[in-house]
Structures are given as C-alpha cells and as structure tokens.
Scaffold this motif. Structure first.
Motif, PDB file in Angstrom:
ATOM      1  N   HIS A  58       0.823  -1.216   0.000  1.00 31.41           N
ATOM      2  CA  HIS A  58       0.000   0.000   0.000  1.00 31.41           C
ATOM      3  C   HIS A  58       0.853   1.261   0.000  1.00 31.41           C
ATOM      4  CE1 HIS A  58       0.819   0.850   4.233  1.00 31.41           C
ATOM      5  NE2 HIS A  58       0.596  -0.412   4.499  1.00 31.41           N
ATOM      6  N   ASN A  59       0.197   2.341  -0.385  1.00 28.86           N
ATOM      7  CA  ASN A  59       0.839   3.650  -0.403  1.00 28.86           C
ATOM      8  C   ASN A  59       1.293   4.013   1.012  1.00 28.86           C
ATOM      9  OD1 ASN A  59       1.520   6.317  -0.815  1.00 28.86           O
ATOM     10  ND2 ASN A  59      -0.304   6.764  -2.048  1.00 28.86           N
ATOM     11  N   LYS A  60       2.457   4.626   1.122  1.00 28.62           N
ATOM     12  CA  LYS A  60       2.925   4.992   2.464  1.00 28.62           C
ATOM     13  C   LYS A  60       2.084   6.120   3.056  1.00 28.62           C
ATOM     14  CE  LYS A  60       6.566   7.989   0.697  1.00 28.62           C
ATOM     15  NZ  LYS A  60       8.005   8.160   0.520  1.00 28.62           N
ATOM     16  N   TYR A  63      -2.624   4.618   2.888  1.00 24.94           N
ATOM     17  CA  TYR A  63      -2.961   3.201   2.834  1.00 24.94           C
ATOM     18  C   TYR A  63      -3.831   2.785   1.659  1.00 24.94           C
ATOM     19  CZ  TYR A  63      -0.903   3.392   7.424  1.00 24.94           C
ATOM     20  OH  TYR A  63      -0.032   3.586   8.445  1.00 24.94           O
ATOM     21  N   THR A  64      -3.816   3.548   0.569  1.00 22.88           N
ATOM     22  CA  THR A  64      -4.503   3.044  -0.616  1.00 22.88           C
ATOM     23  C   THR A  64      -3.606   1.990  -1.276  1.00 22.88           C
ATOM     24  OG1 THR A  64      -3.582   4.871  -1.867  1.00 22.88           O
ATOM     25  CG2 THR A  64      -5.843   5.125  -1.081  1.00 22.88           C
ATOM     26  N   ASN A  65      -4.244   1.099  -2.032  1.00 25.83           N
ATOM     27  CA  ASN A  65      -3.482  -0.013  -2.622  1.00 25.83           C
ATOM     28  C   ASN A  65      -2.475   0.438  -3.672  1.00 25.83           C
ATOM     29  OD1 ASN A  65      -5.070  -1.682  -1.116  1.00 25.83           O
ATOM     30  ND2 ASN A  65      -6.389  -2.297  -2.816  1.00 25.83           N
ATOM     31  N   CYS A  66      -1.274  -0.149  -3.607  1.00 27.83           N
ATOM     32  CA  CYS A  66      -0.296   0.017  -4.688  1.00 27.83           C
ATOM     33  C   CYS A  66      -0.484  -1.084  -5.719  1.00 27.83           C
ATOM     34  CB  CYS A  66       1.128  -0.056  -4.150  1.00 27.83           C
ATOM     35  SG  CYS A  66       1.629   1.439  -3.283  1.00 27.83           S
ATOM     36  N   TYR A  67      -1.165  -2.145  -5.300  1.00 27.24           N
ATOM     37  CA  TYR A  67      -1.377  -3.294  -6.176  1.00 27.24           C
ATOM     38  C   TYR A  67      -2.717  -3.886  -5.792  1.00 27.24           C
ATOM     39  CZ  TYR A  67      -0.450  -7.862  -8.375  1.00 27.24           C
ATOM     40  OH  TYR A  67      -0.501  -8.993  -9.143  1.00 27.24           O
ATOM     41  N   THR A  68      -3.574  -4.082  -6.761  1.00 22.49           N
ATOM     42  CA  THR A  68      -4.896  -4.641  -6.482  1.00 22.49           C
ATOM     43  C   THR A  68      -5.168  -5.777  -7.451  1.00 22.49           C
ATOM     44  OG1 THR A  68      -5.651  -2.427  -5.861  1.00 22.49           O
ATOM     45  CG2 THR A  68      -7.346  -4.097  -6.224  1.00 22.49           C
ATOM     46  N   GLY A  69      -5.528  -6.938  -6.924  1.00 28.76           N
ATOM     47  CA  GLY A  69      -5.840  -8.083  -7.801  1.00 28.76           C
ATOM     48  C   GLY A  69      -4.588  -8.518  -8.538  1.00 28.76           C
ATOM     49  N   PHE A  72      -0.713  -3.237 -10.838  1.00 31.25           N
ATOM     50  CA  PHE A  72      -0.130  -2.146 -10.053  1.00 31.25           C
ATOM     51  C   PHE A  72      -0.970  -0.893 -10.256  1.00 31.25           C
ATOM     52  CE2 PHE A  72       3.643  -4.824 -10.263  1.00 31.25           C
ATOM     53  CZ  PHE A  72       4.255  -4.595  -9.034  1.00 31.25           C
ATOM     54  N   ASN A  73      -0.942  -0.003  -9.282  1.00 35.13           N
ATOM     55  CA  ASN A  73      -1.592   1.305  -9.377  1.00 35.13           C
ATOM     56  C   ASN A  73      -0.581   2.259 -10.035  1.00 35.13           C
ATOM     57  OD1 ASN A  73      -2.438   3.932  -8.843  1.00 35.13           O
ATOM     58  ND2 ASN A  73      -3.419   3.341  -6.905  1.00 35.13           N
ATOM     59  N   THR A  74      -0.880   2.671 -11.262  1.00 37.98           N
ATOM     60  CA  THR A  74       0.106   3.455 -12.023  1.00 37.98           C
ATOM     61  C   THR A  74       0.290   4.877 -11.475  1.00 37.98           C
ATOM     62  OG1 THR A  74      -1.640   3.956 -13.600  1.00 37.98           O
ATOM     63  CG2 THR A  74      -0.130   2.166 -14.178  1.00 37.98           C
ATOM     64  N   THR A  75      -0.621   5.318 -10.638  1.00 36.16           N
ATOM     65  CA  THR A  75      -0.439   6.645 -10.038  1.00 36.16           C
ATOM     66  C   THR A  75       0.769   6.628  -9.103  1.00 36.16           C
ATOM     67  OG1 THR A  75      -2.835   6.878 -10.033  1.00 36.16           O
ATOM     68  CG2 THR A  75      -1.589   8.486  -8.737  1.00 36.16           C
ATOM     69  N   VAL A  76       0.811   5.635  -8.228  1.00 34.88           N
ATOM     70  CA  VAL A  76       1.929   5.552  -7.285  1.00 34.88           C
ATOM     71  C   VAL A  76       3.079   4.718  -7.828  1.00 34.88           C
ATOM     72  CG1 VAL A  76       0.888   6.106  -5.079  1.00 34.88           C
ATOM     73  CG2 VAL A  76       0.495   3.856  -6.076  1.00 34.88           C
ATOM     74  N   CYS A  77       2.811   3.963  -8.877  1.00 33.59           N
ATOM     75  CA  CYS A  77       3.850   3.118  -9.484  1.00 33.59           C
ATOM     76  C   CYS A  77       4.035   3.457 -10.961  1.00 33.59           C
ATOM     77  CB  CYS A  77       3.503   1.646  -9.299  1.00 33.59           C
ATOM     78  SG  CYS A  77       3.528   1.101  -7.586  1.00 33.59           S
TER      79      CYS A  77
HETATM   80  C1  NAG Z   1      -4.049   4.547  -6.725  1.00 34.74           C
HETATM   81  O1  NAG Z   1      -3.309   5.384  -5.873  1.00 34.74           O
HETATM   82  C2  NAG Z   1      -3.884   6.682  -5.716  1.00 34.74           C
HETATM   83  C3  NAG Z   1      -2.913   7.506  -4.873  1.00 34.74           C
HETATM   84  O2  NAG Z   1      -2.736   6.934  -3.590  1.00 34.74           O
HETATM   85  C4  NAG Z   1      -5.239   6.538  -5.050  1.00 34.74           C
HETATM   86  O3  NAG Z   1      -5.845   7.811  -4.906  1.00 34.74           O
HETATM   87  C5  NAG Z   1      -6.128   5.604  -5.862  1.00 34.74           C
HETATM   88  O4  NAG Z   1      -7.320   5.366  -5.174  1.00 34.74           O
HETATM   89  C6  NAG Z   1      -5.413   4.291  -6.105  1.00 34.74           C
HETATM   90  N1  NAG Z   1      -6.212   3.448  -7.000  1.00 34.74           N
HETATM   91  C7  NAG Z   1      -6.645   2.240  -6.621  1.00 34.74           C
HETATM   92  C8  NAG Z   1      -7.412   1.481  -7.663  1.00 34.74           C
HETATM   93  O5  NAG Z   1      -6.437   1.753  -5.524  1.00 34.74           O
END
Ligand code: NAG
Length: 466
Positions: A58-60, A63-69, A72-77
């Motif tokens: 998860h994001n530091k 706590y939103t996911n960095c990887y789901t299913g 990867f979450n391309t916003t943080v990765c």
């Molecule tokens: C991806 O990360 C961003 C930044 O933390 C967050 O706002 C967004 O909800 C995340 N997307 C998913 C699908 O978790």
C-alpha cells in the motif's frame, strides 16, 4: 517439467512496497528445527516468514493499494523506482489470511483460505534461529537434510513443495538500498524458472510492462524475472513426488529480461528450467510411492536427502544427490530406475545424461554445468522454501500425469503419475480441493548419517537396496 512454474497464486489486495509497513506488526510464526552432529541433534528456535508477494502493498500515505488483484496502481507506481519509494509491504496475519500455522516443529500450509479476500497457496522461508531479519543459510555439501511430511491431504494438481533457492541471507537489502523491507518481510525470492510474477526485484517494482495473468486473478508478470539456482528436495502430492536440481549460470539472484528469462526461448534462459528430476513413477516404478504403496502417502513419512561430494568433504564438488525414506521405523532406499538405458536410484551426472537421452529431453541440465554448478550454490548457502501451490501454467501435469499432453503416454518419460491428463485445472482444484493442506515437520540437517538411523541392509525384509 515446469518444475517450479510458480505462477504466483496468492492474491490479496495489496502489499506494501519495498518499504516496511507498520500498520500490522510482522510476527514470524515460530518453528523449531534441529541441527545434528555425530553425537546427536540440538533443537533450535527458528521461525518462518511469508513471501513479500503475498502481502498487502500500500501507499505509504493513506494506505490506498499500490497493487490490487493483478495490477499495479500506475499513479503511485509510474516506474519501478518510484513504486519502491511510495509503497510499503505490510505485516501478515498468518493464520487468518494465509492459512499458515505452526506448532513446535510442525508447519501446516492450507491451500485456500477464505476471508475478506480469498487466499490461494503460500510460500514461506525459514528464518535463522533467533533472527527476525535473516534467512537461515543452508550449506549442505557433504551433509544431509531430513524432514517429515504429510501429503495425505494433497490431491492431483497440488504441490506441497520443500526446496532450496540461492536467495540472499538478508533478502537483498544490502545489495539494493531501495529495499527497506528485507528478509523480515520475505523479499528476494528467485528460482530456476526465472519467475516474472515477482512484484519487486532488486529493490525495484517489476511494474514496467506488467501484464495481468489471463487465468489468475491474483497474478501477473513484469518485464523482469528473478533467476537463481534451485534445488527441489520435494515437489509432491499424494500421487507423485520428484526431487530435482536446477543449476543456473550466475551466482545468487540475477534479474533477467528477454531471452535470459527464457521468454520465447525456454532453453536460452540463464537457468535450467527443466532440471534433472527423479520421479519414481516416471522412472518406471509405479508401485513405489502413493496411497497404499511401498511408501504409503496415506501416512506421514520421513524424507532424507544426502549431498555427496567428490572428496568426502564440504570442499568437494557435488557428485550425487541421494534419497532415502523412513516410514513406520523402516528405512527404504529410493526406487531403482526401470527405464531401459538408465540405471541407479540416485541423481548423478551420469544418471541425468542417460535419462535425458532415454526420454528425448533437452540437455539444459548438463549445459548449465550439471551437479558441479548445483554444488556451488549448495556450498554458497541456500534458503529453505516451503510452499503449497497449484499450477496456472501446466496444471501440475509434469508432476503427476502424462506430460506433455501431445505425447503418447506409453512413451518413456511421458507418464509421471496416475492423475488424469485433464486434472489439476486451477479453477477446479481451488473449488473442489480448497481444504487441501500439507504439513512439514521435524526439519533436521547435519553430517551424513546424523539425522536418521539407516538400518543395516538385511536387518529387515523391507529394506531396499541402498
Ligand atoms: C491509486 O493510488 C492513488 C494515490 O494513492 C489513489 O488515490 C487511488 O485510489 C489508487 N487506485 C486504486 C485502484 O487503488
């Protein structure tokens, strides 16, 4: 023989990056192991850790996911380095989420665990006694390794595996400054399949070019693979078992890309993905291992593996990997090959050459240096891996069924066990055999002859040729 085609099969919503998370304290389940000498065995308080890939990433911040299913979450990765800086790996709920429990010297791995998410399989590593941050390094040249296993609840298509990988003692922290999690969080996995489903390699996310798996909702694969020499002591279920050295060029974990990973060219990979396997059924003795057979898989058994060196010391080269079983107090030598042109009941370079030739298999094992190269890793030190998995690549047919499917099952080397050719489909075993499990216990290692009592030949009618 996709021996360890680790299609990553765990799932889980997220795992925190290569930073170490603090939301849930990481508490390694304790597991006692024994180290032996000629004068006896000593119990040591060690523990196990689950691989980083299975963890919530998860994001530091927030706590939103960095990887789901399986993505990867391309916003943080946006790239591998940024992902490693933004994301954290979280501590694990071993029993609740992953179905992993320990008691004394025993480790039980459940196959499917249903909770908020559904977890499938797991992969764990042995930590050094008393350490939270280092894996136990096994240096077993001229030594033997012994454990007990219960495979009675492991049907066709599943694999309860115990093996060694040439991983770094600290999980790669010293090598990669961006890996802040390390062995404590189960980082640094590699094997001879050069798996590309590993989310972080050398402290960077494998997010570039990551493609979700077509048939595994929890896995995917990136541009890079994680190669290293692997010694499969035990890949097994209640029907079949194999032990298999897989040498690689290079020492320790090597991050590969393209043909070095074997992409589009299996035999161009840095590692011998096939290995040189000894599977009793495949070697022609179909009555040796299985329910009610000589080694009865309805009951617990002891498995002994010896690493015999050329000069009878720990400095020699590896010349033979020898197997014994002990069950109900009786010691059994491994089954003899019944294949024309292949003799013996043990893995040697000669056995491997003869077996590949008899089966018409490729010569990658010899090309990668055979037992001598395997022996280098045995001397450098390897990490003990214990896992339970199903196979999204080949349905475990290479272990327990006719394989490959397009070959005549009666041709030498094709049939590997009595499971059917259409068994082992992940979607089927994950629903019909969800409650499967494997239990490993009583792990011991030490000099040859120190971990089990080999009954003298002839002392029992059941004793087989040693
Ligand atoms: C991806 O990360 C961003 C930044 O933390 C967050 O706002 C967004 O909800 C995340 N997307 C998913 C699908 O978790």
């Amino acid at each position: 023989m996709l021996t360890a085609a680790f299609a990553f099969s765990a799932l889980l919503v997220s795992a925190r990056a290569q930073l170490a998370g603090t939301l849930k304290t990481e508490t390694h389940p304790s597991l006692t192991v024994s180290t032996c000498t000629s004068s006896g065995c000593r119990t040591q308080a060690a523990s196990i850790v689950i691989d980083a890939n299975w963890r919530w990433l998860h994001n530091k911040v927030g706590y939103t996911n960095c990887y789901t299913g399986n993505e990867f979450n391309t916003t943080v990765c946006p790239d591998g380095k940024a992902c490693a800086q933004n994301c954290m790996l979280e501590g694990a709920d071993y029993s609740g989420v992953y179905g992993i429990t320990t008691s004394g010297n025993s480790l039980k791995l459940n196959f499917v665990t249903k909770g908020e998410n559904t977890n499938v399989g797991s992969r764990t590593y042995l930590m050094a006694p008393g350490s939270q941050t280092k894996y136990q390094m096994l240096k077993l040249m001229n030594q033997e390794f012994t454990f007990d296993v219960d495979v009675s609840n492991l049907p066709c298509g599943l694999n309860g595996a115990l093996y060694f990988s040439e991983m770094a003692e600290d999980g790669g922290m010293a090598k990669s400054a961006t890996n802040k999690a390390g062995a404590k969080f189960g980082t640094g996995y590699c094997d001879a399949q050069c798996p590309r489903d590993i989310k972080f390699i050398n402290g960077e996310a494998n997010s570039v070019g990551w493609e979700p798996s077509a048939n595994d909702k929890n896995a995917g694969g990136g541009k890079y693979g994680s190669c290293c020499t692997e010694m499969d002591i035990w890949e097994a279920n209640s029907i079949s078992t194999a032990y298999t050295p897989h040498p690689c060029s290079g020492s320790g974990l090597v991050r590969c890309e393209g043909t070095d990973c074997g992409i589009g060219a299996r035999y161009s990979a840095l590692c011998d993905a096939d290995g040189c396997d000894f599977n009793s059924y495949r070697m022609g003795d179909t009555e040796f291992y299985g329910p009610g057979k000589t080694i009865d898989t309805n009951k617990k058994m002891t498995v002994v593996t010896q690493f015999i060196s050329t000069d009878g010391t720990a400095n020699g080269d590896l010349k033979e990997i020898k197997r014994f079983y002990v069950q109900n107090g009786v010691t059994f030598a491994n089954s003899q090959s019944m294949i024309e042109g292949v003799s013996g009941n043990s893995i040697t370079d000669e056995f491997c050459t003869a077996q590949k030739s008899a089966f018409g298999d490729m010569t990658a094992f010899t090309d990668k240096g055979g037992l001598k190269t395997m022996g280098k890793a045995i001397k450098n030190g390897m990490v003990l891996v214990m896992s339970i998995w199903d196979d999204h690549t080949a349905n475990m047919l290479w272990l327990n069924s006719p394989y490959p499917p397009d070959k005549d099952p009666s041709a030498p080397g094709v049939s590997r066990g009595s499971c059917s050719a259409d068994s082992g489909k992940p979607e089927v075993v994950e629903s019909e055999s969800a409650s499967a499990s494997v239990t490993f216990s009583n792990v011991k290692w030490g000099p040859i002859g120190s971990t089990f009592k080999a009954l003298a030949a002839g002392s029992t009618g059941k004793f087989r040729k040693m």
